[in-house]
Design a protein around this motif. Structure first.
Motif, short mmCIF file in Angstrom:
data_model
loop_
_atom_site.label_atom_id
_atom_site.label_comp_id
_atom_site.label_asym_id
_atom_site.label_seq_id
_atom_site.Cartn_x
_atom_site.Cartn_y
_atom_site.Cartn_z
N PRO A 268 0.87 -1.25 0.04
CA PRO A 268 0.04 -0.01 -0.21
C PRO A 268 0.74 1.30 0.06
CG PRO A 268 0.03 -1.35 2.19
CD PRO A 268 0.57 -2.09 1.22
N ARG A 269 2.13 1.14 0.33
CA ARG A 269 2.80 2.48 0.36
C ARG A 269 3.86 2.51 -0.80
NH1 ARG A 269 0.23 5.97 3.45
NH2 ARG A 269 -0.04 5.28 5.49
N GLN A 270 3.77 1.76 -1.79
CA GLN A 270 4.57 1.77 -2.93
C GLN A 270 4.54 3.08 -3.61
OE1 GLN A 270 3.35 -1.82 -4.85
NE2 GLN A 270 2.78 -0.69 -6.90
N ALA A 271 3.49 3.84 -3.67
CA ALA A 271 3.40 4.92 -4.36
C ALA A 271 4.24 5.98 -3.82
CB ALA A 271 1.97 5.40 -4.59
N GLN A 272 4.13 6.23 -2.33
CA GLN A 272 4.94 6.80 -1.50
C GLN A 272 6.46 6.68 -1.99
OE1 GLN A 272 2.04 5.54 -0.70
NE2 GLN A 272 1.17 6.61 1.10
N VAL A 273 6.77 5.27 -1.71
CA VAL A 273 8.05 5.17 -1.82
C VAL A 273 8.65 5.60 -3.17
CG1 VAL A 273 9.50 3.19 -2.21
CG2 VAL A 273 8.04 3.19 -0.25
N ARG A 274 7.82 5.50 -4.21
CA ARG A 274 8.57 5.86 -5.57
C ARG A 274 8.58 7.15 -5.46
NH1 ARG A 274 5.27 2.86 -10.22
NH2 ARG A 274 6.98 3.80 -11.44
N ARG A 275 7.75 8.17 -4.87
CA ARG A 275 7.91 9.64 -4.88
C ARG A 275 9.09 9.78 -3.91
NH1 ARG A 275 1.86 9.59 -4.56
NH2 ARG A 275 1.96 9.75 -2.46
N LEU A 276 9.22 9.32 -3.18
CA LEU A 276 10.32 9.67 -2.04
C LEU A 276 11.78 9.43 -2.78
CD1 LEU A 276 9.33 8.35 1.31
CD2 LEU A 276 9.87 10.59 0.51
N ILE A 277 11.83 8.31 -3.46
CA ILE A 277 13.26 7.94 -4.13
C ILE A 277 13.37 8.61 -5.59
CG2 ILE A 277 13.16 5.87 -2.81
CD1 ILE A 277 12.86 4.27 -5.21
N ASP A 278 12.20 9.20 -6.19
CA ASP A 278 12.49 9.53 -7.52
C ASP A 278 13.63 10.53 -7.71
OD1 ASP A 278 11.55 10.11 -10.29
OD2 ASP A 278 10.59 11.84 -9.69
N GLY A 279 14.50 10.28 -8.68
CA GLY A 279 15.52 11.20 -8.94
C GLY A 279 16.59 11.19 -8.13
N HIS A 280 16.80 10.05 -7.11
CA HIS A 280 17.97 9.71 -6.13
C HIS A 280 18.61 8.60 -6.77
CE1 HIS A 280 16.85 12.61 -3.11
NE2 HIS A 280 15.55 12.43 -3.36
N ARG A 281 19.85 8.66 -7.10
CA ARG A 281 20.67 7.82 -7.88
C ARG A 281 21.00 6.67 -6.87
NH1 ARG A 281 26.33 7.57 -8.80
NH2 ARG A 281 26.58 9.55 -7.72
N GLY A 282 21.02 6.71 -5.59
CA GLY A 282 21.60 5.86 -4.68
C GLY A 282 20.70 4.87 -4.13
N ILE A 283 19.29 4.80 -4.55
CA ILE A 283 18.24 4.04 -3.97
C ILE A 283 17.29 3.71 -5.20
CG2 ILE A 283 16.26 3.86 -2.59
CD1 ILE A 283 16.95 6.09 -0.75
N THR A 284 16.96 2.32 -5.25
CA THR A 284 16.28 1.54 -6.38
C THR A 284 15.20 1.02 -5.86
OG1 THR A 284 18.42 1.31 -7.73
CG2 THR A 284 16.48 0.18 -8.45
N TRP A 285 13.99 1.02 -6.59
CA TRP A 285 12.72 0.16 -6.15
C TRP A 285 12.66 -0.86 -7.10
CZ3 TRP A 285 7.57 0.38 -8.50
CH2 TRP A 285 6.52 -0.50 -7.87
N ARG A 286 12.76 -2.06 -7.06
CA ARG A 286 12.61 -3.21 -8.03
C ARG A 286 11.17 -3.75 -8.29
NH1 ARG A 286 17.12 -2.73 -10.97
NH2 ARG A 286 18.99 -2.80 -9.81
N GLY A 287 10.20 -3.50 -7.20
CA GLY A 287 8.84 -3.92 -7.18
C GLY A 287 8.83 -5.31 -6.72
N ARG A 288 7.69 -6.10 -6.82
CA ARG A 288 7.63 -7.30 -6.36
C ARG A 288 8.42 -8.58 -7.31
NH1 ARG A 288 1.94 -10.60 -5.17
NH2 ARG A 288 2.95 -12.55 -4.62
N LEU A 289 9.23 -9.32 -6.61
CA LEU A 289 9.81 -10.48 -7.34
C LEU A 289 9.51 -11.81 -7.04
CD1 LEU A 289 13.66 -9.48 -6.67
CD2 LEU A 289 11.95 -8.69 -8.77
N ASP A 290 9.35 -12.34 -8.02
CA ASP A 290 8.90 -14.02 -7.88
C ASP A 290 9.82 -14.47 -6.69
OD1 ASP A 290 9.51 -16.94 -8.49
OD2 ASP A 290 7.49 -16.39 -9.39
N PRO A 291 9.29 -15.52 -5.63
CA PRO A 291 10.11 -15.92 -4.79
C PRO A 291 11.53 -16.55 -5.32
CG PRO A 291 7.89 -16.39 -4.34
CD PRO A 291 7.77 -15.84 -5.62
#
Length: 412
Positions: A268-291
């Protein structure tokens, strides 16, 4: 149990959902199949079907009557028809132990069916620290008990289990079910203590197990930036937003050439996470991965982070990290299994603590290398062999209780 046992493992949760309880169910079914014929029962999914294609495992999907919007939680009420279906399949498979991983309608129906057949029942509790930051405490306190009674038929546990009334009502759902089994399993010692304090007389600690990671290699040196991995559900109880802010602060202090953070998960917080890290080179969001992709993510990292406080009893991400020979930066001092050796403490909710720890480790990663080395021995607690020894002992105890009394005696 020197011969192959016959075990039914049951959960109200679908394996299509991202969560530790779901992964624990999956990995424990696989581990049990080495020594038992396993019947895996939960709402249907492709992941459940894949389990059923493994040797010594049969999968049984129980369709949900309703899926809770926003949560994706499948609701399976306890009905006479479901109870009859479960009784029939348990008898056909000559099941000796029913092992629950949940506390709602499907679990309740499995308890009732097992009682009619004289089968022992154990329950692994994953949820005794349930809480919510949402401002709905009164609604949960008023609506939780009748909802649980509606789907299970169980009378609510009338005991205060948390400071806030809504959180207490959530945990009372778990307790109401746990009172009706022969033996309760807790993956962690600190949750076991809380369960005993709530009046449960038979509680055994059996740490979670995860799939083996035969290609895991320890971190022996770090050339370039320290690579930090956060895995989990992007939700308030995991303190994902405070972690992201701490990570941003740390990267800002030392630079992206010394610290890189990868976030894996959805919620539920992924939209906020994406906004917070947008444009920051040191942090990447990969989304959900298969186990199946998680081991590769762990291999890319030098260390992982568990940022929750007061929520988790034994996170599967800890077991997966340590099995992958990666240390864990953790914030909750109540958690101990594996972390006493392979953990790097960052206790406290202040932003100074975790952000400061990330800065320290990026500047001097010696503790990261030491934690990885310690994981070589610490991972034994999460191995299949350790799990099977402990869980089969728990099964024997539960079977003896059932044979002696014929009724659940877990509550004092």
């Amino acid at each position: 149990m020197t011969r192959r046992a016959r075990v039914a493992v049951v959960s109200d949760y679908t394996l299509a959902t991202l969560g530790g309880a779901e992964n624990a169910f999956h990995d424990q079914v696989l581990a049990l199949s080495a020594v038992a014929d396993v019947l895996a029962i939960c709402p249907p999914s492709e992941r459940l079907a894949a389990l059923g294609r493994q040797p010594q495992i049969r999968a049984m999907g129980v369709p949900a009557a309703f899926v809770v919007p926003g949560l994706g939680f499948p609701l399976v009420p306890h009905t006479a028809r479901l109870r009859h279906r479960l009784r029939t399949v348990l008898a056909e498979h000559r099941v000796e132990v029913v092992h629950l991983h949940s506390e709602f309608g499907l679990a309740a129906a499995a308890i009732a069916a097992a009682r009619e057949l004289g089968i022992a029942v154990v329950q692994t509790v994953h949820t005794f620290f349930w809480q919510t930051t949402a401002p709905i405490q009164t609604l949960l306190a008023l609506g939780g008990p009748p909802f649980h009674r509606l789907v299970t038929g169980f009378s609510p546990a009338r005991i205060r289990l948390a400071d806030r009334a809504g959180d207490s009502a959530l945990r009372a759902m778990t307790l109401a079910t746990a009172r009706r089994v022969d033996l309760v399993i807790s993956p962690s010692a600190h949750q076991a203590d809380r369960l005993r304090a709530a009046g449960l007389a038979r509680v055994e600690v059996v740490p979670n197990t995860v799939a083996p990671n035969p290609t895991a290699r320890p971190v022996t040196s770090i050339d370039g930036p320290l690579r930090v991995l956060w895995i989990g559900r992007l939700a308030d109880e995991k303190r994902i937003l405070p972690f992201v802010r701490d990570a941003l602060r740390a990267v800002g202090d030392v630079g992206a050439d010394r610290l890189q953070v990868e976030i894996v998960g959805a919620g539920p917080r992924q939209a906020q996470v994406r906004r917070l890290i947008d444009g920051h080179r040191g942090i990447t969001w990969r989304g959900r991965l298969d186990p199946a992709e998680i081991p590769a993510a762990l291999e890319r990292a030098h260390v992982t982070v568990l940022s929750s406080i007061g929520w988790d009893n034994q996170p599967m991400t800890v077991a997966e990290s340590i099995t992958a020979l990666r240390g864990v930066i953790w914030c909750d001092p109540a958690l101990t299994e594996g972390l006493a050796d392979a953990g790097i403490a960052a206790f406290g909710e202040s932003t100074d603590v975790l952000a400061g720890r990330l800065v320290e480790l990026a500047t001097d990663p010696t503790p990261v290398i030491a934690a990885s080395s310690a994981a070589i021995s610490a991972r034994d607690v999460f191995s299949a062999d350790t799990f099977l020894r402990s869980v089969t002992r728990a099964y024997r105890t539960a079977m003896a209780v059932e044979q002696q009394t014929g009724v659940p005696t877990c509550a004092s």
